[in-house]
Design a protein around this motif. Structure first.
Motif, short mmCIF file in Angstrom:
data_model
loop_
_atom_site.label_atom_id
_atom_site.label_comp_id
_atom_site.label_asym_id
_atom_site.label_seq_id
_atom_site.Cartn_x
_atom_site.Cartn_y
_atom_site.Cartn_z
N ARG A 10 0.84 -1.22 0.00
CA ARG A 10 0.00 0.00 0.00
C ARG A 10 0.87 1.26 0.00
NH1 ARG A 10 -3.85 2.77 -1.95
NH2 ARG A 10 -4.76 4.26 -0.54
N GLU A 11 1.96 1.24 0.77
CA GLU A 11 2.86 2.39 0.80
C GLU A 11 3.51 2.61 -0.57
OE1 GLU A 11 5.51 1.55 4.05
OE2 GLU A 11 3.92 1.80 5.53
N LEU A 12 3.86 1.53 -1.26
CA LEU A 12 4.42 1.67 -2.61
C LEU A 12 3.36 2.22 -3.57
CD1 LEU A 12 6.55 -1.59 -2.81
CD2 LEU A 12 7.42 0.75 -3.01
N GLU A 13 2.12 1.76 -3.44
CA GLU A 13 1.05 2.27 -4.29
C GLU A 13 0.82 3.76 -4.05
OE1 GLU A 13 -1.52 -1.86 -4.76
OE2 GLU A 13 -2.01 -0.49 -3.13
N ILE A 14 0.89 4.17 -2.80
CA ILE A 14 0.75 5.60 -2.47
C ILE A 14 1.89 6.38 -3.09
CG2 ILE A 14 0.88 7.27 -0.57
CD1 ILE A 14 -0.71 5.21 1.10
N ARG A 15 3.09 5.86 -3.00
CA ARG A 15 4.28 6.53 -3.56
C ARG A 15 4.15 6.65 -5.09
NH1 ARG A 15 7.22 10.25 -4.19
NH2 ARG A 15 9.39 9.95 -4.68
N ILE A 16 3.61 5.62 -5.73
CA ILE A 16 3.39 5.68 -7.19
C ILE A 16 2.42 6.82 -7.51
CG2 ILE A 16 2.29 4.49 -9.13
CD1 ILE A 16 3.55 1.87 -8.03
N LYS A 17 1.38 6.97 -6.71
CA LYS A 17 0.43 8.06 -6.93
C LYS A 17 1.11 9.42 -6.74
CE LYS A 17 -3.72 5.48 -5.94
NZ LYS A 17 -4.87 5.28 -5.08
N GLU A 18 2.00 9.50 -5.77
CA GLU A 18 2.74 10.75 -5.55
C GLU A 18 3.56 11.08 -6.79
OE1 GLU A 18 5.13 10.12 -2.09
OE2 GLU A 18 3.44 10.31 -0.72
N VAL A 19 4.25 10.09 -7.33
CA VAL A 19 5.10 10.32 -8.50
C VAL A 19 4.24 10.69 -9.71
CG1 VAL A 19 6.68 9.19 -10.12
CG2 VAL A 19 6.98 8.87 -7.67
N LYS A 20 3.10 10.03 -9.87
CA LYS A 20 2.19 10.32 -10.98
C LYS A 20 1.42 11.62 -10.77
CE LYS A 20 1.07 5.71 -12.66
NZ LYS A 20 -0.06 4.76 -12.88
N GLN A 21 1.51 12.18 -9.57
CA GLN A 21 0.80 13.39 -9.19
C GLN A 21 -0.71 13.24 -9.35
OE1 GLN A 21 2.52 16.95 -10.81
NE2 GLN A 21 4.48 16.54 -9.84
N ILE A 22 -1.21 12.15 -8.73
CA ILE A 22 -2.65 11.91 -8.68
C ILE A 22 -3.03 11.68 -7.22
CG2 ILE A 22 -2.88 11.00 -11.02
CD1 ILE A 22 -2.81 8.18 -9.87
N LYS A 23 -4.31 11.81 -6.95
CA LYS A 23 -4.82 11.54 -5.62
C LYS A 23 -6.06 10.68 -5.76
CE LYS A 23 -7.03 16.08 -5.62
NZ LYS A 23 -7.00 17.41 -5.00
N GLU A 24 -6.42 10.03 -4.66
CA GLU A 24 -7.58 9.15 -4.67
C GLU A 24 -8.75 9.85 -3.99
OE1 GLU A 24 -8.82 4.77 -2.97
OE2 GLU A 24 -6.73 5.18 -3.41
N CYS A 25 -9.87 9.82 -4.65
CA CYS A 25 -11.10 10.40 -4.09
C CYS A 25 -11.69 9.43 -3.08
CB CYS A 25 -12.10 10.68 -5.21
SG CYS A 25 -13.65 11.40 -4.63
N VAL A 26 -12.61 9.92 -2.27
CA VAL A 26 -13.30 9.06 -1.31
C VAL A 26 -14.08 7.95 -2.01
CG1 VAL A 26 -13.42 10.78 0.53
CG2 VAL A 26 -15.27 10.62 -1.14
N CYS A 27 -14.44 8.16 -3.28
CA CYS A 27 -15.18 7.15 -4.04
C CYS A 27 -14.25 6.10 -4.64
CB CYS A 27 -16.02 7.79 -5.14
SG CYS A 27 -15.07 8.46 -6.54
N GLY A 28 -12.93 6.30 -4.52
CA GLY A 28 -11.98 5.32 -5.04
C GLY A 28 -11.36 5.68 -6.37
N ARG A 29 -11.86 6.69 -7.03
CA ARG A 29 -11.33 7.08 -8.33
C ARG A 29 -10.06 7.91 -8.17
NH1 ARG A 29 -14.42 9.48 -13.56
NH2 ARG A 29 -12.54 9.88 -14.75
N ASN A 30 -9.10 7.68 -9.06
CA ASN A 30 -7.88 8.49 -9.08
C ASN A 30 -8.12 9.71 -9.95
OD1 ASN A 30 -6.38 6.71 -7.50
ND2 ASN A 30 -5.83 5.48 -9.26
N VAL A 31 -7.74 10.88 -9.42
CA VAL A 31 -7.92 12.13 -10.14
C VAL A 31 -6.60 12.90 -10.09
CG1 VAL A 31 -10.39 12.26 -9.64
CG2 VAL A 31 -8.78 13.35 -8.10
N PRO A 32 -6.40 13.84 -11.01
CA PRO A 32 -5.17 14.65 -10.97
C PRO A 32 -5.04 15.38 -9.64
CG PRO A 32 -6.35 15.01 -13.03
CD PRO A 32 -7.25 14.20 -12.14
#
Length: 167
Positions: free
Chosen positions: A81-103
């Motif tokens: 999970r920490e690696l997945e979070i780090r990938i999102k940081e690098v991609k500059q995306i965030k996860e919404c409360v609904c689960g969708r990834n957004v810029p």
């Protein structure tokens, strides 16, 4: 001519940044795959221990191993999970409360309409030209000057506190 060269430098710097991000994301995805295989190995070992205990008609024999293996699986899943979070940081995306990834710069989720709290990411100012860079940048994207070494912030420090988890 100077404007053209500056735009060319900016484009080259952006391409280099994207290449570096791709390499980093690929490395982290490989780590995730390795950890997922490790989890599968633990599951197989648990199954074997349970079967052996069943054969000896005493399932309690497997309990200590199951406890230890389960703790390891929980630890590995947290690392994934920490690696997945780090990938999102690098991609500059965030996860919404609904689960969708957004810029990262999205104000609203296009899927559910959730409004993200507005916070600006920390920035590092280049001491050579004064350009504001992302805080995680090592070099100025405008002039290429090395940004002095400093403690890099984690995205969780400035990410939306209303979402389920940071990023």
């Amino acid at each position: 001519m100077k404007g053209f060269l500056n735009k060319f430098k900016e484009g080259a710097a952006e391409a280099a940044k994207m290449a570096q991000q791709t390499v980093e994301i690929t490395r982290m995805k490989a780590q995730i795959s390795t950890k997922e295989r490790e989890v599968e190995t633990y599951f197989e070992a648990i199954g074997e221990q349970v079967f052996n205990a069943y054969g000896s008609k005493d399932l309690s024999q497997a309990e200590p191993f199951i406890e230890e293996a389960s703790q390891q699986i929980v630890r590995i899943r947290q690392e994934i999970r920490e690696l997945e979070i780090r990938i999102k940081e690098v991609k500059q995306i965030k996860e919404c409360v609904c689960g969708r990834n957004v810029p990262l710069e999205a104000n609203y989720c296009p899927s559910c309409g959730y409004r993200f709290e507005q916070k600006t990411p920390p920035q590092a100012e280049c001491s050579s030209c004064g350009t504001k860079n992302d805080a995680v940048s090592r070099y100025c994207y405008y002039c290429g000057q090395s940004l002095e070494l400093r403690e890099l912030p984690q995205a969780a420090e400035w990410e939306n506190p209303d979402s389920r988890e940071p990023l």
